[in-house]
Design an enzyme around this catalytic site. Structure first.
Site, PDB file in Angstrom:
ATOM      1  N   ALA A  10       0.802  -1.220   0.000  1.00 11.35           N
ATOM      2  CA  ALA A  10       0.000   0.000   0.000  1.00 11.35           C
ATOM      3  C   ALA A  10       0.834   1.269   0.000  1.00 11.35           C
ATOM      4  CB  ALA A  10      -0.945  -0.005   1.205  1.00 11.35           C
ATOM      5  N   ARG A  15      10.629   7.107  -2.556  1.00 11.15           N
ATOM      6  CA  ARG A  15      12.035   7.123  -2.969  1.00 11.15           C
ATOM      7  C   ARG A  15      12.240   6.624  -4.398  1.00 11.15           C
ATOM      8  NH1 ARG A  15      14.038   3.714   2.093  1.00 11.15           N
ATOM      9  NH2 ARG A  15      11.800   3.272   2.199  1.00 11.15           N
ATOM     10  N   ASN A 227      13.724   0.100  -3.011  1.00  9.70           N
ATOM     11  CA  ASN A 227      13.131   1.366  -2.582  1.00  9.70           C
ATOM     12  C   ASN A 227      13.492   2.517  -3.501  1.00  9.70           C
ATOM     13  OD1 ASN A 227      11.917   0.461   0.032  1.00  9.70           O
ATOM     14  ND2 ASN A 227      14.043  -0.094   0.406  1.00  9.70           N
ATOM     15  N   ARG A 332       8.189  -7.468 -38.061  1.00  8.26           N
ATOM     16  CA  ARG A 332       7.171  -6.784 -37.252  1.00  8.26           C
ATOM     17  C   ARG A 332       5.998  -7.714 -36.908  1.00  8.26           C
ATOM     18  NH1 ARG A 332       6.196  -1.554 -40.610  1.00  8.26           N
ATOM     19  NH2 ARG A 332       4.546  -1.316 -39.053  1.00  8.26           N
ATOM     20  N   ASN A 376      11.543 -16.242 -54.777  1.00 12.18           N
ATOM     21  CA  ASN A 376      12.782 -15.489 -54.619  1.00 12.18           C
ATOM     22  C   ASN A 376      12.505 -14.011 -54.857  1.00 12.18           C
ATOM     23  OD1 ASN A 376      15.947 -15.912 -54.532  1.00 12.18           O
ATOM     24  ND2 ASN A 376      15.458 -14.238 -55.927  1.00 12.18           N
ATOM     25  N   TYR A 386       0.095   0.534 -49.065  1.00 12.79           N
ATOM     26  CA  TYR A 386      -0.591   1.680 -48.460  1.00 12.79           C
ATOM     27  C   TYR A 386      -0.754   2.777 -49.499  1.00 12.79           C
ATOM     28  CZ  TYR A 386      -1.367   5.330 -44.889  1.00 12.79           C
ATOM     29  OH  TYR A 386      -1.891   6.339 -44.117  1.00 12.79           O
TER      30      TYR A 386
END
Ligand code: UD1
Ligand code: CA
Length: 456
Positions: A10, A15, A227, A332, A376, A386
């Site tokens: 909690a 730090r 911490n 990708r 190939n 696109y």
């Protein structure tokens, strides 16, 4: 005996200097708190409650796949108060509860088991996991009496000159008898230098009541807490060398473990060789006898057996057996590459499938395409997927020979056993068995250069 666990998470973690709650910072690809939860579960502890407060929503979200109980601590009044907030979770349970800290990600399944086993065999009311440190830093100190029994824990900020020199420290991890713990929490006060209800004070109270308090010391690497960002890097280092060690024990050859970054859920087959500078992340599975030459980043991907990858990036993709990738390839997401294929230098492939035995050797972009077997690709082929507004799909059959510097303007279909002349811009379907030539015819203007210079 019944076993359950509480994880304290909690606190704000000031730090850390971060907008992310401390316990959600990752160590080798997994949130610290999830390392703790997973290792507790592996040791056979089933019911786990996480005490949340600062950043509660984020911590809930970050742990939602783990099926746990949450206890909410609205105000962070100390670790003792945090455990009080888990009262509802503990109510009606008998036996022992183990308590861990969400910022101690290096605790292992073996140690959790050892702690609960010792606690129950020794019939302790409380058992503390401790460690001996040459530099005990700001950890709480374990104070023992002349018989060597644990007397109390003193927080660093409350230590006197003698106490601060003690080098046995409190890990913040314990096992308690549930009834005893619930009866003692109410007796805590906050008369200390931090004005907090310390869980650590339970120990002194139990001791004064004549109850048995045990302690077991473990290697400091197990209990190292995070911490700050500097301590996060220490935890990453320790976890990373454990992971590398584990792969080497399983038969993987790692040339330089200090410069190899493998996240915790990665699986690698026997006799695969990993050269320096590899970053292997997420749910990646690498097969056997592969060679990962230097500087690859492979994320959430499945790599077959006998594959070679060099200086490349592979994201969320699948690569078949005996295929080579790179140097300098970019695979990708959502790409599938078959067996015996070759993806060479400066090739980018996005959301495409490439059939078995197909060669894309150099300087090529393939996006949103389905490519068959034994094709190939000549140097400099571009799938023009696109048009500035939408993406289109191109389909290429088997045994297609694409000449250098070809554009395939999507959507377009290239059937089996076809040839494309170098320099073509393909906009129409190529029927099976044909040669497509789509470029201006060459004209030679004889003596043009001499004629041009005649009048000078
Ligand atoms: C605590 C121990 C210390 C021990 C160290 C080990 C106490 C009083 N001290 O100190 O003896 O050596 O851990 O790492 O227990 N938390 C809450 N609610 C709170 C306060 C803290 O849930 O009100 C949680 C934090 O999120 C954290 C854990 O408890 O996960 C430990 O808190 P932290 O403030 O880091 O305690 P330390 O000062 O490190
Ligand atoms: Ca701490």
């Amino acid at each position: 005996m019944y076993k359950c666990a509480i994880i304290l998470a909690a606190g704000e973690g000031k730090r850390m200097k971060s907008n992310t709650p401390k316990v959600l910072h990752k160590v080798c690809g997994k949130e610290m708190i999830n390392h703790v939860i997973d290792n507790i579960r592996k040791s056979g502890v089933d019911e786990v409650s996480v005490v949340i407060g600062k950043g509660a929503d984020k911590v809930r979200k970050g742990t939602e796949s783990r099926n746990i109980f949450y206890s909410v601590q609205e105000e962070q009044l100390g670790t003792g108060h945090a455990v009080m907030c888990a009262e509802e979770f503990l109510k009606g349970k008998k036996g022992s509860v183990a308590i861990f800290v969400g910022d101690g990600p290096l605790i292992t399944e073996e140690t959790v088991t050892k702690l609960t086993k010792y606690h129950e065999e020794q019939k302790c009311s409380a058992t503390i996991l401790t460690s001996i440190m040459s530099d005990p830093l700001k950890y709480g100190r374990i104070i023992r009496n002349s018989q060597g029994e644990v007397e109390k824990i003193v927080e660093f900020k409350d230590c006197n000159e003698e106490e601060v020199k003690v080098n046995e420290i409190n890990s913040g991890m314990y096992c308690f008898d549930i009834d005893t713990l619930l009866n003692t929490l109410g007796k805590l006060n906050n008369n200390n230098n931090q004005g907090e209800y310390y869980l650590t004070d339970v120990i002194e109270i139990l001791k004064n009541e004549g109850k048995k308090v045990g302690a077991i010391a473990v290697d400091v690497e197990e209990i190292t807490a995070v911490n700050s960002k500097a301590e996060l890097s220490v935890a990453n280092d320790i976890m990373r060398s454990r992971i590398n060690r584990n792969h080497m024990d399983n038969g993987v050859i790692i040339m330089d473990p200090r410069s190899t970054y493998i996240e915790c859920d990665v699986i690698i087959g026997q006799d695969t060789v990993v050269y320096p500078g590899n970053i292997i992340e997420g749910t990646t599975v690498v097969g056997e006898n592969c060679v990962l030459y230097s500087n690859n980043r492979i994320t959430n991907s499945i790599i077959g057996d006998d594959v070679t990858v060099e200086n490349s990036v592979v994201l969320n993709s699948k690569i078949g057996n005996n295929t080579t990738v790179g140097p300098f390839a970019y695979i990708r997401p959502e790409t599938t590459i078959g067996d015996n294929a070759r993806i060479g230098d400066f090739v980018e492939i996005k959301k495409s499938s490439i059939g078995d035995g197909t060669k894309v050797s150099h300087l090529t972009y393939i996006g949103d395409a389905e490519v068959g077997e034994k094709c190939n690709f000549g140097c400099g082929t571009v799938v023009v997927n696109y048009d500035g507004k939408a993406k289109y799909k191109t389909t290429i059959g088997n045994n297609v020979f694409i000449g250098c510097n070809t554009n395939l303007v999507s959507p377009v279909e290239v059937e089996d056993n076809t040839y494309i002349a170098a320099g073509s811009t393909i906009t129409e379907k190529i029927p099976e068995g044909s040669l497509a030539i789509a470029r201006a015819r060459q004209i030679n203007k004889e003596n043009w250069v001499y004629d041009k210079n005649k009048n000078k």
